[in-house]
Design a protein around this motif. Structure first.
Motif, mmCIF file in Angstrom:
data_model
loop_
_atom_site.group_PDB
_atom_site.id
_atom_site.type_symbol
_atom_site.label_atom_id
_atom_site.label_comp_id
_atom_site.label_asym_id
_atom_site.label_seq_id
_atom_site.Cartn_x
_atom_site.Cartn_y
_atom_site.Cartn_z
ATOM 1 N N ARG A 213 0.720 -1.183 0.033
ATOM 2 C CA ARG A 213 -0.151 0.117 -0.157
ATOM 3 C C ARG A 213 0.918 1.147 0.083
ATOM 4 N NH1 ARG A 213 -5.496 -0.893 -0.831
ATOM 5 N NH2 ARG A 213 -5.740 -2.886 -0.131
ATOM 6 N N PHE A 214 2.197 1.183 0.067
ATOM 7 C CA PHE A 214 3.114 2.167 0.313
ATOM 8 C C PHE A 214 4.161 1.869 -0.588
ATOM 9 C CE2 PHE A 214 5.476 4.945 3.862
ATOM 10 C CZ PHE A 214 5.737 5.827 2.819
ATOM 11 N N ILE A 215 4.778 2.686 -1.803
ATOM 12 C CA ILE A 215 5.740 2.695 -2.516
ATOM 13 C C ILE A 215 6.543 3.861 -2.390
ATOM 14 C CG2 ILE A 215 6.558 2.302 -4.590
ATOM 15 C CD1 ILE A 215 3.957 0.987 -5.303
ATOM 16 N N ALA A 216 7.869 3.837 -2.059
ATOM 17 C CA ALA A 216 8.968 4.821 -1.889
ATOM 18 C C ALA A 216 9.813 4.681 -3.239
ATOM 19 C CB ALA A 216 9.469 4.485 -0.593
ATOM 20 N N TRP A 217 9.568 6.016 -4.082
ATOM 21 C CA TRP A 217 10.334 6.106 -5.029
ATOM 22 C C TRP A 217 11.595 6.843 -4.667
ATOM 23 C CZ3 TRP A 217 8.066 4.259 -9.685
ATOM 24 C CH2 TRP A 217 6.776 3.740 -9.541
ATOM 25 N N LYS A 218 12.705 5.969 -4.712
ATOM 26 C CA LYS A 218 14.148 6.375 -4.269
ATOM 27 C C LYS A 218 14.903 5.874 -5.355
ATOM 28 C CE LYS A 218 15.027 6.622 -0.260
ATOM 29 N NZ LYS A 218 15.570 5.984 1.209
ATOM 30 N N ASP A 219 15.839 6.714 -5.632
ATOM 31 C CA ASP A 219 16.936 6.227 -6.797
ATOM 32 C C ASP A 219 18.333 6.160 -5.832
ATOM 33 O OD1 ASP A 219 18.030 5.617 -9.187
ATOM 34 O OD2 ASP A 219 17.670 7.646 -10.287
ATOM 35 N N HIS A 220 18.814 4.906 -6.059
ATOM 36 C CA HIS A 220 19.923 4.504 -5.170
ATOM 37 C C HIS A 220 21.047 3.998 -6.315
ATOM 38 C CE1 HIS A 220 18.485 3.399 -0.916
ATOM 39 N NE2 HIS A 220 18.063 4.443 -1.389
ATOM 40 N N SER A 221 22.311 4.713 -6.016
ATOM 41 C CA SER A 221 23.419 4.369 -6.692
ATOM 42 C C SER A 221 24.044 2.881 -6.595
ATOM 43 C CB SER A 221 24.373 5.496 -6.709
ATOM 44 O OG SER A 221 25.614 5.003 -7.283
ATOM 45 N N LEU A 222 24.592 2.362 -7.863
ATOM 46 C CA LEU A 222 25.173 1.220 -7.457
ATOM 47 C C LEU A 222 26.763 1.342 -8.157
ATOM 48 C CD1 LEU A 222 22.650 -1.462 -8.912
ATOM 49 C CD2 LEU A 222 22.912 -0.818 -6.488
ATOM 50 N N ALA A 223 27.053 2.558 -8.239
ATOM 51 C CA ALA A 223 28.527 2.854 -8.666
ATOM 52 C C ALA A 223 29.540 2.266 -7.872
ATOM 53 C CB ALA A 223 28.581 4.135 -8.605
ATOM 54 N N GLU A 234 19.222 12.251 -6.325
ATOM 55 C CA GLU A 234 18.150 12.672 -7.364
ATOM 56 C C GLU A 234 17.493 11.605 -8.299
ATOM 57 O OE1 GLU A 234 17.692 15.934 -10.755
ATOM 58 O OE2 GLU A 234 19.205 16.338 -9.200
ATOM 59 N N LEU A 235 16.204 11.668 -8.359
ATOM 60 C CA LEU A 235 15.737 10.544 -9.083
ATOM 61 C C LEU A 235 16.096 10.777 -10.559
ATOM 62 C CD1 LEU A 235 13.863 10.057 -6.595
ATOM 63 C CD2 LEU A 235 11.758 9.776 -8.144
ATOM 64 N N GLY A 236 16.347 9.645 -11.329
ATOM 65 C CA GLY A 236 16.834 9.777 -12.552
ATOM 66 C C GLY A 236 18.141 9.972 -12.720
ATOM 67 N N THR A 237 19.088 9.835 -11.882
ATOM 68 C CA THR A 237 20.333 10.057 -11.935
ATOM 69 C C THR A 237 21.122 8.797 -11.519
ATOM 70 O OG1 THR A 237 20.724 11.016 -9.524
ATOM 71 C CG2 THR A 237 20.106 12.587 -11.462
ATOM 72 N N LYS A 271 19.160 19.876 -1.526
ATOM 73 C CA LYS A 271 18.208 18.847 -1.501
ATOM 74 C C LYS A 271 16.747 19.616 -2.025
ATOM 75 C CE LYS A 271 19.340 15.514 1.998
ATOM 76 N NZ LYS A 271 19.014 15.162 3.483
ATOM 77 N N ALA A 272 16.428 20.680 -2.011
ATOM 78 C CA ALA A 272 15.226 21.242 -2.127
ATOM 79 C C ALA A 272 14.933 21.309 -3.535
ATOM 80 C CB ALA A 272 14.754 22.627 -1.642
ATOM 81 N N GLU A 273 16.097 21.615 -4.310
ATOM 82 C CA GLU A 273 16.083 21.461 -5.824
ATOM 83 C C GLU A 273 16.144 20.094 -6.288
ATOM 84 O OE1 GLU A 273 16.014 23.433 -9.624
ATOM 85 O OE2 GLU A 273 15.388 24.070 -7.710
ATOM 86 N N ALA A 274 16.787 19.348 -5.739
ATOM 87 C CA ALA A 274 16.787 17.892 -6.095
ATOM 88 C C ALA A 274 15.470 17.103 -5.963
ATOM 89 C CB ALA A 274 18.011 17.088 -5.373
ATOM 90 N N MET A 275 14.768 17.402 -5.016
ATOM 91 C CA MET A 275 13.451 17.121 -4.790
ATOM 92 C C MET A 275 12.414 17.586 -5.952
ATOM 93 S SD MET A 275 12.997 14.778 -2.360
ATOM 94 C CE MET A 275 11.187 14.907 -1.968
ATOM 95 N N ARG A 276 12.364 18.816 -6.248
ATOM 96 C CA ARG A 276 11.851 19.525 -7.339
ATOM 97 C C ARG A 276 12.169 18.812 -8.451
ATOM 98 N NH1 ARG A 276 12.088 22.717 -11.416
ATOM 99 N NH2 ARG A 276 14.134 23.074 -11.082
ATOM 100 N N ARG A 277 13.363 18.551 -8.991
ATOM 101 C CA ARG A 277 13.559 17.844 -10.024
ATOM 102 C C ARG A 277 13.131 16.479 -10.147
ATOM 103 N NH1 ARG A 277 18.423 21.042 -9.753
ATOM 104 N NH2 ARG A 277 19.716 18.956 -8.822
ATOM 105 N N SER A 278 13.001 15.834 -9.092
ATOM 106 C CA SER A 278 12.838 14.609 -8.685
ATOM 107 C C SER A 278 11.216 14.259 -9.182
ATOM 108 C CB SER A 278 13.192 13.938 -7.256
ATOM 109 O OG SER A 278 14.601 14.000 -7.158
ATOM 110 N N LEU A 279 10.493 15.175 -8.611
ATOM 111 C CA LEU A 279 9.051 15.216 -8.956
ATOM 112 C C LEU A 279 8.827 15.377 -10.436
ATOM 113 C CD1 LEU A 279 6.025 15.130 -7.738
ATOM 114 C CD2 LEU A 279 6.338 17.467 -7.568
ATOM 115 N N GLN A 280 9.542 16.454 -10.913
ATOM 116 C CA GLN A 280 9.258 16.573 -12.442
ATOM 117 C C GLN A 280 9.787 15.238 -13.205
ATOM 118 O OE1 GLN A 280 11.565 20.010 -13.093
ATOM 119 N NE2 GLN A 280 10.040 21.355 -12.611
#
Length: 291
Positions: A213-223, A234-237, A271-280
């Motif tokens: 019922r709860f999905i957390a959309w997070k982008d984790h690096s495997l570098a 940031e999501l997408g990076t 963080k605030a700007e990264a969160m804005r871009r993540s939503l977009q």
């Protein structure tokens, strides 16, 4: 599609210097309409007239009307209330965890919030097989069922699947689900931690849609050179395969769910700007994947 911003993505756990009301303002300015509030024991609570100088509070002792007033001031809705603790070291500790989380869940109900998340506690080490953690997972199931029964028809109770956690893998989630008896309980599908642990989390979503019922959309690096095994950006990076999850979620549009976004490793001032871009980013991906 609505995504909820976690308040911890606008501050730092180790340097929580962003005032609570300012964090809410930044969340709204970043384009979000919903917030996930984190509750940590030992932090101040929110009472009428308070203006805390930190974002992470202990909402189990907060005045629900004070929280509602702060949300109204920021133009936000409470999407999730999350209790960031769990002690499963003994039956007595598990019962104390259930009691503490119940106090927090009462606040969620008072605020007409349908979604409640909580930690699962740390395993002795990451990567342990399910069999080695069965006793702790069974305790977790009993805590969740206690909450699930108490808040039946009021809250969905979700346990945060987490690297180095008691519940860490798809197999751990399957074992947990098999031992839950209340219908409003299940794993919090944390896409970032699924990525870190090399797990096909979308398969869990396919097999147990009513439990997730709860999905957390997070982008984790495997570098290979990432600074920590858990590197949330940031999501997408980074490396989370969102395109594997979106078609499954879209096909389950009739399931009542909450979706959150967070970044953690990003420097505080970014963080605030990264969160804005993540939503977009995720909104754009949502529109073009799995049509």
């Amino acid at each position: 599609m609505r995504f909820t911003a976690s308040i911890h993505a606008f501050t730092d756990f180790s340097n929580d210097v962003v005032p609570f009301h300012e964090a809410l303002r930044r969340i709204r300015a970043a384009g979000y309409e919903d917030v996930m509030l984190l509750s940590l024991p030992g932090r101040p609570s929110l009472q009428k007239g308070d203006r805390p100088d930190c974002s992470l509070l202990d909402h189990s002792g907060s005045d629900p009307e004070a929280v509602a007033e702060a949300l109204r001031e920021a133009g936000l809705r409470l999407g999730v209330l999350f209790g960031a603790w769990m002690d499963l070291s003994s039956e007595e500790a598990a019962q104390r965890s259930a009691d503490t989380l119940s106090a927090l869940a009462d606040v969620a109900v008072a605020l007409s919030c349908r979604f409640f998340g909580h930690s699962v506690g740390a395993a002795p080490e990451p990567g342990m097989p399910t069999q080695a953690k069965q006793e702790q997972i069974l305790r977790l199931a009993r805590v969740m069922d206690t909450l699930g029964e108490r808040y039946r028809d009021k809250l969905y109770i979700s346990a945060d699947v987490h690297w180095h956690g008691i519940v860490e893998t798809v197999a751990d989630c399957e074992f947990l689900i098999a031992h839950l008896t209340t219908p409003n309980t299940g794993p919090l599908l944390n896409i970032g931690h699924m990525t870190t642990c090399g797990q096909a989390g979308w398969e869990l979503l396919e097999r147990h849609p009513e439990r997730v019922r709860f999905i957390a959309w997070k982008d984790h690096s495997l570098a290979p050179d990432r600074p920590h095994p858990v590197t949330s950006v940031e999501l997408g990076t980074a490396d989370s395969p969102f395109e594997r999850y979106i078609p499954v979620v879209k096909a389950q549009a009739d399931i009542e769910r909450v979706h959150s976004i967070a970044v953690e490793t990003t420097p505080l001032e970014e963080k605030a700007e990264a969160m804005r871009r993540s939503l977009q980013y995720i909104m754009g991906l949502w529109d073009c994947v799995g049509r």
